[in-house]
Design a protein around this motif. Structure first.
Motif, PDB file in Angstrom:
ATOM      1  N   HIS A   1     -22.902  83.739 -41.088  1.00 30.05           N
ATOM      2  CA  HIS A   1     -21.806  85.142 -40.353  1.00 30.05           C
ATOM      3  C   HIS A   1     -22.037  85.698 -39.124  1.00 30.05           C
ATOM      4  O   HIS A   1     -22.867  86.339 -38.517  1.00 30.05           O
ATOM      5  N   PRO A   2     -20.852  84.698 -38.148  1.00 34.03           N
ATOM      6  CA  PRO A   2     -21.374  84.890 -36.822  1.00 34.03           C
ATOM      7  C   PRO A   2     -21.335  85.992 -36.271  1.00 34.03           C
ATOM      8  O   PRO A   2     -22.036  86.750 -35.093  1.00 34.03           O
ATOM      9  N   SER A   3     -19.834  86.878 -36.727  1.00 31.50           N
ATOM     10  CA  SER A   3     -20.266  88.920 -36.407  1.00 31.50           C
ATOM     11  C   SER A   3     -21.359  89.447 -36.629  1.00 31.50           C
ATOM     12  O   SER A   3     -21.729  89.781 -35.605  1.00 31.50           O
ATOM     13  N   PHE A   4     -21.941  89.453 -37.546  1.00 32.38           N
ATOM     14  CA  PHE A   4     -23.182  90.768 -38.146  1.00 32.38           C
ATOM     15  C   PHE A   4     -24.126  89.682 -37.456  1.00 32.38           C
ATOM     16  O   PHE A   4     -24.685  91.094 -37.060  1.00 32.38           O
ATOM     17  N   ASN A   5     -24.277  88.347 -36.974  1.00 29.92           N
ATOM     18  CA  ASN A   5     -25.714  88.115 -36.366  1.00 29.92           C
ATOM     19  C   ASN A   5     -25.111  87.965 -34.840  1.00 29.92           C
ATOM     20  O   ASN A   5     -26.095  88.487 -34.294  1.00 29.92           O
ATOM     21  N   ARG A   6     -24.465  88.328 -34.681  1.00 28.39           N
ATOM     22  CA  ARG A   6     -23.487  88.568 -33.551  1.00 28.39           C
ATOM     23  C   ARG A   6     -23.811  87.749 -32.494  1.00 28.39           C
ATOM     24  O   ARG A   6     -24.257  87.178 -31.531  1.00 28.39           O
ATOM     25  N   LEU A   7     -23.493  86.245 -33.698  1.00 33.39           N
ATOM     26  CA  LEU A   7     -24.476  84.674 -32.873  1.00 33.39           C
ATOM     27  C   LEU A   7     -22.608  83.105 -33.155  1.00 33.39           C
ATOM     28  O   LEU A   7     -22.880  83.654 -34.012  1.00 33.39           O
ATOM     29  N   PRO A   8     -22.316  82.779 -32.094  1.00 34.51           N
ATOM     30  CA  PRO A   8     -21.499  82.190 -32.693  1.00 34.51           C
ATOM     31  C   PRO A   8     -22.225  81.367 -33.406  1.00 34.51           C
ATOM     32  O   PRO A   8     -22.925  80.683 -33.334  1.00 34.51           O
ATOM     33  N   ILE A   9     -21.484  80.490 -34.413  1.00 37.49           N
ATOM     34  CA  ILE A   9     -22.482  79.081 -35.154  1.00 37.49           C
ATOM     35  C   ILE A   9     -22.018  78.321 -34.442  1.00 37.49           C
ATOM     36  O   ILE A   9     -23.328  77.314 -34.400  1.00 37.49           O
ATOM     37  N   SER A  10     -21.837  78.473 -33.031  1.00 41.04           N
ATOM     38  CA  SER A  10     -22.346  76.720 -32.207  1.00 41.04           C
ATOM     39  C   SER A  10     -23.320  77.121 -31.614  1.00 41.04           C
ATOM     40  O   SER A  10     -23.923  76.108 -30.612  1.00 41.04           O
ATOM     41  N   ASP A  11     -23.787  77.592 -31.519  1.00 44.83           N
ATOM     42  CA  ASP A  11     -25.625  78.949 -30.794  1.00 44.83           C
ATOM     43  C   ASP A  11     -26.223  78.076 -31.751  1.00 44.83           C
ATOM     44  O   ASP A  11     -26.194  77.753 -32.292  1.00 44.83           O
ATOM     45  N   PRO A  12     -27.707  77.531 -30.515  1.00 44.65           N
ATOM     46  CA  PRO A  12     -28.319  76.336 -30.869  1.00 44.65           C
ATOM     47  C   PRO A  12     -28.927  76.648 -31.440  1.00 44.65           C
ATOM     48  O   PRO A  12     -29.988  76.616 -32.561  1.00 44.65           O
ATOM     49  N   ALA A  13     -29.437  78.647 -31.603  1.00 46.96           N
ATOM     50  CA  ALA A  13     -30.044  79.071 -32.956  1.00 46.96           C
ATOM     51  C   ALA A  13     -30.317  78.944 -34.392  1.00 46.96           C
ATOM     52  O   ALA A  13     -30.952  78.872 -34.533  1.00 46.96           O
ATOM     53  N   TYR A  14     -28.585  77.808 -34.537  1.00 46.10           N
ATOM     54  CA  TYR A  14     -28.061  77.525 -35.940  1.00 46.10           C
ATOM     55  C   TYR A  14     -29.020  76.201 -35.953  1.00 46.10           C
ATOM     56  O   TYR A  14     -28.509  75.541 -37.376  1.00 46.10           O
ATOM     57  N   ARG A  15     -29.191  75.733 -34.808  1.00 45.99           N
ATOM     58  CA  ARG A  15     -29.498  74.295 -35.589  1.00 45.99           C
ATOM     59  C   ARG A  15     -29.830  73.659 -36.155  1.00 45.99           C
ATOM     60  O   ARG A  15     -29.845  72.542 -36.902  1.00 45.99           O
ATOM     61  N   ARG A  16     -31.543  74.050 -35.928  1.00 44.22           N
ATOM     62  CA  ARG A  16     -32.077  73.373 -37.128  1.00 44.22           C
ATOM     63  C   ARG A  16     -31.560  73.968 -38.822  1.00 44.22           C
ATOM     64  O   ARG A  16     -31.722  73.031 -39.853  1.00 44.22           O
TER      65      ARG A  16
END
Ligand SMILES: [Zn+2]
Length: 266
Positions: free
Chosen positions: A110-125
């Motif tokens: 949920h990018p909005s609740f996470n305040r991070l778009p799914i393209s953010d490197p934090a999701y890479r793993r």
């Protein structure tokens, strides 16, 4: 049309977007329901299977425990699959995923609740895990374009061709966003991108999206415990779909995605 029970596939309705637990966001006014509440609602709507996920509390462990108790207790009832809530800031998440590999059938982002778009490197793993285990990723898409826009989700889908992405709310809860997402999937030939019908009330919009992407790319979901599944089943039933297409949208597509996961035990 077939009678209830006469045609196997047509009545194996699978809800691919169901939340269990309590919402933290004030938008949902403290709405909460536990797994037995949810199962009762699914059964009342004659739904035979569902992909369940936590709320914005992200209580993966709590939901997995409730699922284990449910399976131990009941011989009947809907078949439930578990989607882990992926919040990169969740310190215990990696350990949880490692310890429960065989219980995890999908990821919810949920990018909005996470305040991070799914393209953010934090999701890479996590996307690498999804690729390794062939897990579908359900990604919330909405009107906040810089964070939850369907364009971002489709770019990430193009970069991860072996991961199925289900764009929630059919790419964003408005006619322009739904049709934009559907056209982009068609024009780019993104065979790993799917549109989840949850919270789209306009049956004609679902119909137009179906015309663009085809019945194999649309996945029924309700967004229970916020919506009632019967409301969104009614949207699909308002479209005069051939029985085979209806069966795809209402269950076969979702079951197909979950069945291709490598690790899932159920
Ligand atoms: Zn949702």
């Amino acid at each position: 049309m077939a009678d209830a029970g006469a045609t196997f596939d047509a009545f194996q309705v699978f809800d691919a977007h169901v939340h269990v637990g309590r919402w933290r966001t004030p938008d949902f006014a403290g709405r909460a329901s536990d797994l037995s509440d949810v199962v009762r609602v699914l059964q009342a709507a004659r739904i035979t299977g569902a992909l369940v996920m936590p709320t914005d509390e992200g209580d993966n462990a709590g939901l997995l425990r409730a699922l284990a108790e449910y399976r131990a207790r009941t011989g009947s009832g809907p078949e439930l699959y578990f989607a882990a809530w992926i919040r990169p800031a969740d310190a215990g998440l990696e350990e949880f995923l490692d310890q429960n590999v065989s219980q995890i059938h999908a990821f919810k982002i949920h990018p909005s609740f996470n305040r991070l778009p799914i393209s953010d490197p934090a999701y890479r793993r996590y996307l690498q895990r999804a690729s390794r285990d062939r897990l579908p990723v359900v990604v919330h898409c909405g009107r906040w374009q810089e964070v939850a826009g369907y364009e971002i989700a489709l770019r990430v889908a193009a970069d991860h061709p072996d991961v199925p992405f289900v764009l929630s709310h059919m790419g964003g809860d408005s006619a322009a966003l739904v049709l934009g997402a559907a056209r982009a999937i068609r024009e780019r030939g993104l065979v790993n991108a799917f549109l989840g019908t949850e919270s789209i009330r306009e049956y004609w919009l679902v119909e137009r999206a179906l015309d663009l992407v085809g019945p194999e790319r649309v996945v029924f979901g309700s967004d229970h415990n916020l919506n009632h599944p019967a409301s969104f089943l009614a949207v699909i039933d308002a479209i005069a779909l051939p029985p085979q297409d209806r069966a795809r949208v209402l269950g076969q597509n979702a079951r197909g995605l979950l069945a291709s996961a490598k690790t899932a035990s159920r």
